[in-house]
Design an enzyme around this catalytic site. Structure first.
Site, PDB file in Angstrom:
ATOM      1  N   LYS A 120       0.814  -1.212   0.000  1.00  0.00           N
ATOM      2  CA  LYS A 120       0.000   0.000   0.000  1.00  0.00           C
ATOM      3  C   LYS A 120       0.850   1.266   0.000  1.00  0.00           C
ATOM      4  O   LYS A 120       0.408   2.313  -0.493  1.00  0.00           O
ATOM      5  CB  LYS A 120      -0.959  -0.016   1.189  1.00  0.00           C
ATOM      6  N   LYS A 160      -2.339   1.090   9.572  1.00  0.00           N
ATOM      7  CA  LYS A 160      -2.701   0.105   8.552  1.00  0.00           C
ATOM      8  C   LYS A 160      -1.507  -0.742   8.138  1.00  0.00           C
ATOM      9  O   LYS A 160      -0.388  -0.232   8.002  1.00  0.00           O
ATOM     10  CB  LYS A 160      -3.248   0.807   7.307  1.00  0.00           C
ATOM     11  N   GLY A 166      -8.697  -6.574   4.323  1.00  0.00           N
ATOM     12  CA  GLY A 166      -9.793  -7.204   5.045  1.00  0.00           C
ATOM     13  C   GLY A 166      -9.912  -6.774   6.489  1.00  0.00           C
ATOM     14  O   GLY A 166     -10.566  -7.436   7.289  1.00  0.00           O
ATOM     15  N   GLY A 167      -9.267  -5.656   6.848  1.00  0.00           N
ATOM     16  CA  GLY A 167      -9.362  -5.157   8.216  1.00  0.00           C
ATOM     17  C   GLY A 167      -8.312  -5.707   9.155  1.00  0.00           C
ATOM     18  O   GLY A 167      -8.169  -5.216  10.273  1.00  0.00           O
ATOM     19  N   LYS A 239     -17.549  -5.426   2.800  1.00  0.00           N
ATOM     20  CA  LYS A 239     -18.680  -4.837   2.091  1.00  0.00           C
ATOM     21  C   LYS A 239     -19.908  -5.739   2.169  1.00  0.00           C
ATOM     22  O   LYS A 239     -19.786  -6.964   2.120  1.00  0.00           O
ATOM     23  CB  LYS A 239     -18.296  -4.590   0.633  1.00  0.00           C
ATOM     24  N   GLU A 291      -6.717   2.269  -2.426  1.00  0.00           N
ATOM     25  CA  GLU A 291      -5.881   1.154  -2.865  1.00  0.00           C
ATOM     26  C   GLU A 291      -6.325   0.701  -4.242  1.00  0.00           C
ATOM     27  O   GLU A 291      -7.362   1.136  -4.759  1.00  0.00           O
ATOM     28  CB  GLU A 291      -5.963  -0.025  -1.883  1.00  0.00           C
ATOM     29  N   ASN A 293      -7.251  -2.833  -6.306  1.00  0.00           N
ATOM     30  CA  ASN A 293      -7.495  -4.267  -6.257  1.00  0.00           C
ATOM     31  C   ASN A 293      -7.231  -4.825  -7.652  1.00  0.00           C
ATOM     32  O   ASN A 293      -8.044  -4.644  -8.568  1.00  0.00           O
ATOM     33  CB  ASN A 293      -8.932  -4.563  -5.825  1.00  0.00           C
ATOM     34  N   ARG A 295      -7.579  -7.401  -9.585  1.00  0.00           N
ATOM     35  CA  ARG A 295      -8.258  -8.681  -9.825  1.00  0.00           C
ATOM     36  C   ARG A 295      -9.731  -8.396 -10.101  1.00  0.00           C
ATOM     37  O   ARG A 295     -10.175  -7.254 -10.029  1.00  0.00           O
ATOM     38  CB  ARG A 295      -8.138  -9.573  -8.576  1.00  0.00           C
TER      39      ARG A 295
END
Length: 456
Positions: A120, A160, A166-167, A239, A291, A293, A295
């Site tokens: 990140k 972070k 995913g937290g 989500k 960020e 993703n 994919r």
């Protein structure tokens, strides 16, 4: 001259996304091989694939997360490409590199792009180089450094993990007295979960909307966006409801957002399907990069529903070297689409996992409803994997119509067995904040106890 081998795709995933990839390959006339765990050898995707190979035992670490087993199975079955889906190994540089080393086409970005975007901190640097705004903050190597940086940018802050998501390895801190302990805990969680304890600190946007842009890039230097999605209804960074387009945006803000996404994609000449995620600071009326993703996303069907573009098909063809079949001017957004994630989680116990046997499964066939699922009656929902059971997607000419169709779909859904989040989904659709789209990323965490306090 040796003739090119026929296209044959190894699907390195499970559940609804494995089925989605297999169906896309079927429509393209491409043979498929599915790699499964011992638990999944009789799953619906296994029944649909051209061939199935058992990778290992039920636990993901011994099957779906075993790079050597996955690549060996793909090579041994004569596959020419590998699709990782989402989750599991989909963003793992080691898998993309192993594919390259074994003459397998990886249906995703190049290893170097996964490397850049998987960190990140380096992704933030790419965004800044592309002129995309990022949240104030930066890397820290100790709790004391974190304290100094937080003092400069102001509280609250997020600590972070630089790798993963995913937290996990993420802590919200409101006060300096809690920061050092939170920093140490985040670093420890990051090391345990992702094998790297690097963490950074950035300003927390308390009143934020989560908005993301779908992009596609090919090997010929072409890049397009397919508009945006909003994913602000989430619980502990997971989500639950996603929609397209984002009705909270004025046209000028939407145009700016799409421009940021394309600038970032072009900065690294991104190839494949990807999603660039942003936070919209409602109070400051400002964007900041979150960020990338690299994919296919769980929520890709809402974009497909409003654009009419088969994203997985495009992703596969781009990987085989074909140019994009679409130009930016071909992309039109028609109507509104909303996706709900039905999960095997007990809505009355803080969404605790609830594995078990599905004794009744009768979705109602309704117009405007798409169902992406791998379920069938008597399916035994396992404790080993993600809790996602199905994605229920509604399209309507406008947002109100899509919400109404979702309500009807949930009311007519007959499901028995594991406890699910269905009661919560039904209440969400009737909540004024959701109906009016007055939600931010923290809303559901605050509202969940109130939403579920009514009698069952």
């Amino acid at each position: 001259m040796t003739a090119a081998k026929p296209r044959k795709v190894f699907v390195a995933n499970r559940g609804e996304i494995a089925l989605r990839i297999i169906e896309a390959c079927d429509r393209l006339g491409i043979d498929t091989v599915l790699g499964v765990s011992a638990f999944d050898k009789n799953s619906l995707p296994a029944r649909r694939a051209g061939q199935t190979v058992v990778l290992g035992p039920s636990h993901a670490s011994e099957s779906y997360l075993n790079v050597d087993a996955v690549v060996h199975a793909a090579v041994a079955t004569g596959c020419t490409a590998l699709h990782p889906g989402y989750g599991f190994l989909s963003e793992r540089v080691s898998l993309a590199q192993a594919c390259a080393d074994n003459d397998l086409i990886f249906i995703g970005p190049q290893p170097e792009h996964l490397d850049i975007l998987g960190d990140k901190l380096s992704a933030r640097r790419v965004a800044q180089a592309a002129g995309v705004p990022v949240s104030p903050g930066g890397p820290t190597t100790s709790g004391e450094e974190a304290l100094a940086l937080a003092g400069q940018i102001g509280y609250p802050v997020l600590v972070k993990a630089a790798f993963g998501g995913g937290g996990r390895g993420m802590k919200l801190v409101h006060d300096a007295k809690d920061l050092v302990a939170a920093w140490e805990l985040a670093a420890s969680e990051a090391q345990a979960a992702f094998g790297d304890g690097t963490v950074f600190v950035e300003r927390f946007v308390a009143d934020a909307k989560h908005v993301e842009v779908q992009i596609l890039g090919d090997r010929h230097g072409n890049h397009i966006h397919l508009a945006e999605r909003e994913c602000s209804v989430q619980y502990r960074y997971q989500k639950m409801l996603e929609e397209a387009p984002c009705t909270a945006l004025e046209e000028s803000a939407r145009h700016t957002l799409h421009g940021y996404a394309l600038s970032l994609a072009r900065q690294i000449n991104y190839v494949s399907l990807g999603t660039i995620e942003f936070l919209y600071d409602v109070q400051r009326n400002a964007w900041c990069f979150l960020e990338v993703n690299p994919r296919v996303q769980v929520e890709h069907p809402v974009t497909e529903s409003v654009t009419g573009v088969d994203l997985v098909r495009e992703q596969i063809l781009v990987a085989f070297g074909e140019p994009l079949s679409l130009r930016q001017e071909d992309i039109r957004v028609d109507g509104h689409a909303i996706e709900l994630r039905l999960t095997a989680q007990d809505a009355h116990r803080g969404l605790a996992p609830s594995p078990g046997t599905l004794t009744r499964w009768r979705p109602a066939p309704l117009g405007g409803i798409r169902l992406d699922t791998h379920l069938y009656e008597n399916y035994r929902f396992p404790p080993h994997y993600d809790a996602l059971m199905a994605k229920i997607i509604a399209w309507g000419p406008d947002r109100a119509a899509a919400l109404q169709r979702l309500e009807q779909a949930l009311e007519r859904l007959e499901i028995e067995g594991p406890r699910t989040n269905l009661p919560l989904l039904q209440r969400l659709l009737k909540t004024p904040e959701v109906v009016k789209n007055n939600v931010t990323t923290r809303w559901l965490e605050d509202a969940l106890p109130r939403l579920m306090e009514d009698p069952r």
